[in-house]
Design an enzyme around this catalytic site. Structure first.
Site, PDB file in Angstrom:
ATOM      1  N   ASN A 135       0.679  -1.127  -0.005  1.00  0.00           N
ATOM      2  CA  ASN A 135      -0.041   0.017   0.190  1.00  0.00           C
ATOM      3  C   ASN A 135       0.826   1.367   0.264  1.00  0.00           C
ATOM      4  O   ASN A 135       1.753   1.463   0.898  1.00  0.00           O
ATOM      5  CB  ASN A 135      -1.099  -0.124   1.238  1.00  0.00           C
ATOM      6  CG  ASN A 135      -2.099   0.914   1.169  1.00  0.00           C
ATOM      7  OD1 ASN A 135      -2.062   1.805   0.177  1.00  0.00           O
ATOM      8  ND2 ASN A 135      -3.198   0.933   1.951  1.00  0.00           N
ATOM      9  N   HIS A 165     -14.774  -4.609  10.393  1.00  0.00           N
ATOM     10  CA  HIS A 165     -14.597  -3.538  10.795  1.00  0.00           C
ATOM     11  C   HIS A 165     -15.612  -2.755  11.007  1.00  0.00           C
ATOM     12  O   HIS A 165     -16.564  -2.364  10.043  1.00  0.00           O
ATOM     13  CB  HIS A 165     -13.685  -2.936   9.889  1.00  0.00           C
ATOM     14  CG  HIS A 165     -11.993  -3.432   9.871  1.00  0.00           C
ATOM     15  ND1 HIS A 165     -11.028  -2.569   9.643  1.00  0.00           N
ATOM     16  CD2 HIS A 165     -11.663  -4.641  10.349  1.00  0.00           C
ATOM     17  CE1 HIS A 165     -10.001  -3.570   9.642  1.00  0.00           C
ATOM     18  NE2 HIS A 165     -10.471  -4.770  10.241  1.00  0.00           N
ATOM     19  N   ARG A 215     -14.185  -5.810  14.924  1.00  0.00           N
ATOM     20  CA  ARG A 215     -13.215  -4.783  15.500  1.00  0.00           C
ATOM     21  C   ARG A 215     -13.970  -3.318  15.595  1.00  0.00           C
ATOM     22  O   ARG A 215     -14.652  -2.906  14.525  1.00  0.00           O
ATOM     23  CB  ARG A 215     -12.030  -4.762  14.380  1.00  0.00           C
ATOM     24  CG  ARG A 215     -11.038  -3.663  15.031  1.00  0.00           C
ATOM     25  CD  ARG A 215      -9.874  -3.625  14.070  1.00  0.00           C
ATOM     26  NE  ARG A 215     -10.187  -2.262  13.048  1.00  0.00           N
ATOM     27  CZ  ARG A 215      -9.344  -1.684  12.598  1.00  0.00           C
ATOM     28  NH1 ARG A 215      -8.176  -2.302  12.393  1.00  0.00           N
ATOM     29  NH2 ARG A 215      -9.702  -0.645  11.843  1.00  0.00           N
ATOM     30  N   TYR A 236      -7.345   7.311  13.884  1.00  0.00           N
ATOM     31  CA  TYR A 236      -7.163   6.008  12.817  1.00  0.00           C
ATOM     32  C   TYR A 236      -8.409   4.965  13.036  1.00  0.00           C
ATOM     33  O   TYR A 236      -8.958   4.943  14.053  1.00  0.00           O
ATOM     34  CB  TYR A 236      -5.896   5.237  13.315  1.00  0.00           C
ATOM     35  CG  TYR A 236      -6.160   3.740  12.663  1.00  0.00           C
ATOM     36  CD1 TYR A 236      -5.581   3.430  11.494  1.00  0.00           C
ATOM     37  CD2 TYR A 236      -6.303   2.617  13.293  1.00  0.00           C
ATOM     38  CE1 TYR A 236      -5.576   2.397  10.837  1.00  0.00           C
ATOM     39  CE2 TYR A 236      -6.607   1.118  12.894  1.00  0.00           C
ATOM     40  CZ  TYR A 236      -6.219   1.110  11.536  1.00  0.00           C
ATOM     41  OH  TYR A 236      -6.274   0.193  10.997  1.00  0.00           O
ATOM     42  N   HIS A 239      -2.843   0.473  16.465  1.00  0.00           N
ATOM     43  CA  HIS A 239      -2.007   0.852  15.225  1.00  0.00           C
ATOM     44  C   HIS A 239      -0.784   1.538  15.731  1.00  0.00           C
ATOM     45  O   HIS A 239      -0.295   2.889  15.238  1.00  0.00           O
ATOM     46  CB  HIS A 239      -2.912   1.857  14.491  1.00  0.00           C
ATOM     47  CG  HIS A 239      -2.826   1.695  12.963  1.00  0.00           C
ATOM     48  ND1 HIS A 239      -2.197   2.548  12.081  1.00  0.00           N
ATOM     49  CD2 HIS A 239      -3.130   0.501  12.181  1.00  0.00           C
ATOM     50  CE1 HIS A 239      -2.346   1.704  11.035  1.00  0.00           C
ATOM     51  NE2 HIS A 239      -2.721   0.603  11.194  1.00  0.00           N
ATOM     52  N   GLU A 268      -4.638  -4.899  19.404  1.00  0.00           N
ATOM     53  CA  GLU A 268      -3.737  -5.006  18.209  1.00  0.00           C
ATOM     54  C   GLU A 268      -2.870  -4.014  18.185  1.00  0.00           C
ATOM     55  O   GLU A 268      -3.365  -2.978  18.469  1.00  0.00           O
ATOM     56  CB  GLU A 268      -4.861  -5.144  16.748  1.00  0.00           C
ATOM     57  CG  GLU A 268      -3.843  -5.282  15.790  1.00  0.00           C
ATOM     58  CD  GLU A 268      -4.660  -5.114  14.667  1.00  0.00           C
ATOM     59  OE1 GLU A 268      -4.157  -5.034  13.311  1.00  0.00           O
ATOM     60  OE2 GLU A 268      -5.970  -5.347  14.614  1.00  0.00           O
ATOM     61  N   GLU A 287       1.031  -7.559  11.440  1.00  0.00           N
ATOM     62  CA  GLU A 287       0.833  -7.116  10.057  1.00  0.00           C
ATOM     63  C   GLU A 287       1.821  -6.751   9.145  1.00  0.00           C
ATOM     64  O   GLU A 287       1.887  -6.887   8.061  1.00  0.00           O
ATOM     65  CB  GLU A 287      -0.509  -6.422  10.010  1.00  0.00           C
ATOM     66  CG  GLU A 287      -0.186  -5.039  10.652  1.00  0.00           C
ATOM     67  CD  GLU A 287      -1.820  -4.278  10.283  1.00  0.00           C
ATOM     68  OE1 GLU A 287      -1.758  -3.092   9.751  1.00  0.00           O
ATOM     69  OE2 GLU A 287      -2.602  -4.881  10.932  1.00  0.00           O
ATOM     70  N   HIS A 320      -3.640 -10.739   8.868  1.00  0.00           N
ATOM     71  CA  HIS A 320      -4.070  -9.252   8.340  1.00  0.00           C
ATOM     72  C   HIS A 320      -5.144  -9.591   7.018  1.00  0.00           C
ATOM     73  O   HIS A 320      -4.844 -10.498   6.420  1.00  0.00           O
ATOM     74  CB  HIS A 320      -2.764  -8.497   7.976  1.00  0.00           C
ATOM     75  CG  HIS A 320      -2.998  -7.272   7.394  1.00  0.00           C
ATOM     76  ND1 HIS A 320      -3.830  -6.281   8.166  1.00  0.00           N
ATOM     77  CD2 HIS A 320      -2.580  -6.904   6.345  1.00  0.00           C
ATOM     78  CE1 HIS A 320      -3.798  -4.939   7.422  1.00  0.00           C
ATOM     79  NE2 HIS A 320      -2.967  -5.402   6.335  1.00  0.00           N
ATOM     80  N   ASP A 332      -6.400  -3.482   1.567  1.00  0.00           N
ATOM     81  CA  ASP A 332      -4.877  -3.127   0.754  1.00  0.00           C
ATOM     82  C   ASP A 332      -4.388  -4.461   0.210  1.00  0.00           C
ATOM     83  O   ASP A 332      -3.290  -4.476  -0.309  1.00  0.00           O
ATOM     84  CB  ASP A 332      -4.064  -2.296   1.303  1.00  0.00           C
ATOM     85  CG  ASP A 332      -3.461  -2.917   2.823  1.00  0.00           C
ATOM     86  OD1 ASP A 332      -4.298  -3.654   3.220  1.00  0.00           O
ATOM     87  OD2 ASP A 332      -2.698  -2.117   3.356  1.00  0.00           O
ATOM     88  N   GLU A 367      -8.776 -11.607   9.713  1.00  0.00           N
ATOM     89  CA  GLU A 367      -9.515 -10.212   9.352  1.00  0.00           C
ATOM     90  C   GLU A 367     -10.128 -10.394   7.941  1.00  0.00           C
ATOM     91  O   GLU A 367      -9.490 -11.068   7.232  1.00  0.00           O
ATOM     92  CB  GLU A 367      -8.209  -9.408   9.273  1.00  0.00           C
ATOM     93  CG  GLU A 367      -8.927  -7.773   9.252  1.00  0.00           C
ATOM     94  CD  GLU A 367      -7.644  -6.879   9.357  1.00  0.00           C
ATOM     95  OE1 GLU A 367      -7.940  -5.736   9.466  1.00  0.00           O
ATOM     96  OE2 GLU A 367      -6.589  -7.235   9.014  1.00  0.00           O
TER      97      GLU A 367
END
Length: 402
Positions: A37, A122, A147, A159, A212, A236, A262, A312, A316, A339
């Site tokens: 990405n 998500h 999540r 985020y 993150h 996470e 990830e 992950h 992306d 995920e």
């Protein structure tokens, strides 16, 4: 069965993907994902200029030898560009071998360990109420795990709170968008989100959260401890893991399960975390960690220490990686969760696939290979569109981890 052609296909059906297609002299072909990405062109060039010439004429059945050639033979080992290129070759060769054998990839790996793969979606919202509504909507769609990310008062673009709902894509501009971050505001707000979620939904649904990489080890420990009453499935990426020992301090202060990995590229990125049991889930993925061949080594090593997988699976990563991951997930004994961020209809059309979602589970399908293809004619209609991930600064302007 020799490799006759190697093609790199860059396309943007809503977001950029880099796909590798390897064709043999027997007409059997395989597909691999090489997407990185915001740095897609770097991997595409690496594949075209350095990897493809090495593959022409090689025996497509020698997957391990090809992996070692591309890892050891480059001398400059590891790193996201190199390992994603290796992953694309590895997955494409596994796809070829499974197709030639006439069996789904999970059978070639050793057969299924489970019938379906539990996934998490998500859910996000501008505030706690909206996030609770979104989590409830995911539960209504059949998800057993979700999540949850919420807007934080006083922060404009925290985020995980995206422009859309089912198709979150943070890379949004040719040059990085700048965002402002405040750890103190986030730490004060996040426990309130999970208190509200448990008050509304009870404990019948698994909840996850992603920090993150934005916290120091002590801040991460504080967050994990404050979330203990709400029994998260995992917390996470609480702190950057370049220093694997940092997780020891977090572990000393909280029993909230920890997940990371990830952005890891090899087993060496997570060796200490796993063998010292500083994490509960390893999130390395097929495309990030050198393909199925290397991810199997990581998973087997993790199993010794009762660490489970949690690959992950954001948007992306192309459907090629999702398909390969689901075959891996179906086989791997120490599976934890997968995920699953849904791709847009445009992406799904470019990458027709056999996997399907049902009642909180993904099923890989039984098509020979990993079950994902690419429509090259359609892909050509979506030219590369430069996009980068945002960056984050503290309120005083200090550069921080996005």
């Amino acid at each position: 069965m020799r490799i006759a052609d190697v093609r790199v296909i860059t396309t943007c059906p809503g977001r950029n993907f880099v796909t590798l297609k390897i064709v043999t002299d027997e007409g059997v072909y395989g597909i691999g994902d090489a997407t990185l990405n915001g740095r897609e062109k770097a991997v595409a060039a690496y594949l075209e200029e350095h990897v493809a010439p090495l593959l022409i004429g090689r025996d497509a059945r020698k997957i391990e030898d090809a992996w070692q050639l591309l890892y050891r033979g480059a001398y400059w080992r590891r790193g996201p560009v190199t390992m994603r290129a290796i992953a694309a070759v590895d997955v494409a060769l596994w796809d070829i071998k499974a197709k030639a054998a006439g069996m789904p990839l999970y059978d070639l790996l050793g057969g299924k360990s489970r019938e379906g793969v539990m996934v998490y979606g998500h859910a996000n919202g501008a505030d706690i109420e909206e996030t609770c509504d979104e989590v409830e909507r995911y539960v209504g769609l059949g998800y057993k795990a979700v999540r949850a990310q919420s807007g934080v008062p006083g922060l404009d673009k925290p985020y995980g709170v995206g422009r859309g709902r089912m198709f979150y894509e943070p890379a949004d501009a040719a040059l990085p968008t700048e965002t402002v971050w405040s750890t103190s505001k986030y730490l004060d707000h996040t426990p309130k989100l999970f208190e509200a979620l448990r008050d509304r939904l009870g404990f019948g649904v698994e909840l996850l959260h992603d920090a993150h990489h934005r916290l120091t080890p002590l801040e991460a420990a504080r967050l994990g401890k404050s979330l203990e009453p709400y029994r998260l499935f995992w917390l996470e990426d609480v702190t950057p893991a370049e220093n694997q020992e940092a997780f020891r301090l977090v572990r000393q202060h909280t029993v909230t399960p920890l997940a990371v990995g990830e952005i890891f590229n090899t087993i060496w990125d997570c060796k200490d975390l796993i063998q010292e049991q500083l994490i509960d889930f390893i999130r390395t993925t097929v495309v990030g960690a050198g393909g199925i061949s290397h991810l199997r080594r990581i998973a087997d090593f993790a199993a010794v220490w009762q660490v489970r997988t949690g690959c992950h699976g954001a948007t992306d990563l192309s459907p090629v990686t999702m398909g390969a991951a689901l075959h891996f997930d179906s086989w791997v004994p120490n599976f934890g969760i997968q995920e699953y961020m849904r791709h847009t209809p445009e992406t799904d059309a470019v990458f027709p696939h056999a996997y399907r979602f049902e009642a909180g589970l993904l099923f890989p399908g039984d098509t020979p290979g990993h079950g994902v293809d690419i429509d090259e004619a359609l892909a050509a209609k979506y030219p590369y569109d430069p996009k980068q991930l945002p960056i984050a600064r503290l309120e005083d302007g200090t550069m921080w981890n996005w």
